[in-house]
Each structure stands twice: as C-alpha cells, then as structure tokens.
Design an enzyme around this catalytic site. Structure first.
Site, PDB file in Angstrom:
ATOM      1  N   SER A 148       0.872  -1.188   0.000  1.00  0.00           N
ATOM      2  CA  SER A 148       0.000   0.000   0.000  1.00  0.00           C
ATOM      3  C   SER A 148       0.897   1.223   0.000  1.00  0.00           C
ATOM      4  O   SER A 148       1.485   1.573   1.029  1.00  0.00           O
ATOM      5  CB  SER A 148      -0.911  -0.003   1.238  1.00  0.00           C
ATOM      6  OG  SER A 148      -1.796  -1.088   1.198  1.00  0.00           O
ATOM      7  N   LYS A 151      -7.138   1.677  -2.753  1.00  0.00           N
ATOM      8  CA  LYS A 151      -6.698   1.276  -1.405  1.00  0.00           C
ATOM      9  C   LYS A 151      -6.657   2.482  -0.470  1.00  0.00           C
ATOM     10  O   LYS A 151      -7.033   2.386   0.714  1.00  0.00           O
ATOM     11  CB  LYS A 151      -5.321   0.610  -1.469  1.00  0.00           C
ATOM     12  CG  LYS A 151      -4.773   0.201  -0.092  1.00  0.00           C
ATOM     13  CD  LYS A 151      -5.704  -0.758   0.635  1.00  0.00           C
ATOM     14  CE  LYS A 151      -5.232  -1.039   2.064  1.00  0.00           C
ATOM     15  NZ  LYS A 151      -3.993  -1.825   2.135  1.00  0.00           N
ATOM     16  N   LYS A 207       0.407   5.624   8.202  1.00  0.00           N
ATOM     17  CA  LYS A 207       1.135   5.819   6.943  1.00  0.00           C
ATOM     18  C   LYS A 207       0.177   5.949   5.778  1.00  0.00           C
ATOM     19  O   LYS A 207       0.332   6.805   4.903  1.00  0.00           O
ATOM     20  CB  LYS A 207       2.101   4.650   6.734  1.00  0.00           C
ATOM     21  CG  LYS A 207       2.888   4.674   5.427  1.00  0.00           C
ATOM     22  CD  LYS A 207       2.247   3.855   4.317  1.00  0.00           C
ATOM     23  CE  LYS A 207       2.179   2.384   4.643  1.00  0.00           C
ATOM     24  NZ  LYS A 207       1.611   1.582   3.523  1.00  0.00           N
TER      25      LYS A 207
END
Length: 289
Positions: free
Chosen positions: A94, A169, A237
């Site tokens: 990701s 995502k 993140k």
C-alpha cells in the site's frame, strides 16, 4: 508458474503459502525463522531480490511503504536488475499512487509489465485467502495476474490503469480509519454515560450502525485485545498517503486529517504496533477513562 515473492511479513507469509498450495514454484528472499516454514513447504530461498527476479516469471512484492518498494525494485541487487523482457511485476504493497506510476514506467523500460494490487482484509483475510484485491494495470497484465490473485483473495477488482489500485486502497483506508474512530467514539460515549458498551454494540449491530468494523473491531475494543491485525503505525502511513495525494489534487479531507492526528497521538503513547482498533485507548485517555 514460477513466482517470486518478496515481503514475508504478517500478510506476506500466508499469501506466499497459498501460492505454494496452489501448485506454483515460489522463490523467496530474506527468509527468517518465522518464514522458514515456506522453505519446508517447497519454496526456494534466494540471496537477493535480483536472484528472485532472475528465477521467476512473475515477481510479487508486499512491503511496508513507498521507499521500501523503491529499494526492493531499484536498489542494489534489486528486482529490476534481474528482469528480462516479458516478465511481470505485481506490487501488493500500500503505497503512493503517484510513485506507483513512476515505478511502472521504469519497469516498462525493461520490457516488463506492472500491476499495482494492494489488499484489504488484514491478517485474517490473508490467512483465509479471503483478501480484497484492488488492481491497477493493463487488461493483458491483469489476465496474467488474476490466477494468482484468486489463490490469495476472494474479491478481486480490476479498477483501471496503473495507479488506480493504489487509489482504491487509499480510499479504503480513509473509510476504515474514520469508521474505526467513529466506533471508538460511540462505544466510549456509551461507557461514559453509564451503559454497558458490549450491550450497546449488540444493539447497534442490528441497525444502520452495524458493520464489519463494528463487529470485529468493536469486539476488540470491548475485550481490549489489540494484537495486530493491522498496526496503527501502518494505518497512519496510509492516511498520510491520502492527505499528501489530496493536497496534490486540491482536495480537503478534514476528518482524515484529524484521524491521522489521533493516530500520531496513539503512536506517541506507545501504541503504534498495536492493532488499529487500539485507537480507542487514545480517545479513552482524552475522555479521562
């Protein structure tokens, strides 16, 4: 098929195991004691990412962040050095949608295909081969990768060209992060008001507030079982990726920004390696609970 698999973390280990179980020849790198079982299942250990790429026709990576992908692909003895024309790279990490497009262009210069295919479903989804996989890339490359995705996931969607998988995502992580925060606030409200949070959760599961996150993460919050799962540090993140991408396209994401700050506070409190449902601990501290 001959498959290279780089990134034997919490998610990567069971994903790699499913590929072996599906009959593929697997080549792996950086084998540690916790991933030694993959060698015992038949995987071949390679000294470098370059060696993995030389041995395999399709190379899968799943590592924590954008710089990690860049290092694995283009660093010394990286994947790019071992590529030959016609091979396919699938990044299931990701990471930044913007950098993903740059990586794909550099891989294309080698005469190779590229798919970005981040996943959702956490460790449970990885172990059960029930991941949601969001894929960006050409129709031809997706057709090559789809049998591998079918061995690891349940819901597989070809979203669009390269970068669109990562965009999907990021959107997923925005929704999951904000929903976890909302569930935590709701359960804390119930507790502070004197109600039994477990009973409140049970009641809410039958209405519009019911969700997978209310079911799974709500239960973790009540039981205070915060083993990952998916770490707060990694979810923070992902929200940072969302905020940085939103800045580039001129989009305001106010609640994403506030949830990122709560996750920053959770990390500062020492909860960065707990499951993201542990965000309730930071909110509880703010509430004096």
């Amino acid at each position: 098929m001959k498959i290279g698999f780089i990134g034997l973390g919490l998610m990567g280990r069971p994903m790699a195991a499913h590929l072996i179980d599906a009959g593929h020849d697997l080549f792996i790198n950086r084998v540690k004691p916790v991933s030694q079982f993959l060698v015992e299942k038949g995987a071949t250990a390679c000294d470098t990412a370059k060696a993995v790429a030389e041995a395999a026709d399709i190379i899968i990576t799943i590592v924590p962040d954008t710089p990690d992908v860049e290092t694995v692909l283009f660093g010394d003895n990286g994947v790019a050095e071992g590529l030959a024309e016609g091979k396919l790279v699938i990044d299931m990490s990701s990471i930044s949608p913007v950098e993903t497009k740059t990586f794909a262009e550099r891989i294309a210069e080698k005469g190779c295909g590229y798919l970005d295919a981040p996943v959702s479903g956490g460790e449970v989804g990885a172990k059960n081969a029930a991941l949601t996989i969001m894929v960006g890339g050409s129709d031809e490359d997706f057709a090559r990768g789809e049998p591998l995705f079918a061995a690891m996931g349940k819901t597989i969607t070809h979203v669009g060209p390269v970068g669109d998988g990562q965009t999907a995502k990021v959107a997923n992580q925005i929704i999951v992060g904000l929903t976890i925060e909302a569930v935590a606030e709701g359960l804390l409200f119930a507790k502070k008001a004197g109600a039994d949070p477990a009973k409140v959760r049970e009641a809410l599961m039958g209405g519009f507030a019911g969700s997978t996150i209310m079911k799974i993460h709500g239960e973790r919050m009540i039981a205070e079982t915060f083993d990952p799962g998916f770490r707060i540090r990694l979810h923070r993140k992902d929200l940072a990726l969302a905020i940085n991408a939103a800045r580039e396209i001129g989009l305001s994401l106010p609640n994403t920004a506030s949830t990122e700050q709560l996750m920053n506070a959770a990390i500062a409190r020492g909860d960065g390696d707990r499951d993201h449902s542990a965000l309730i601990r930071t909110l509880a501290a703010l509430a004096g609970l």
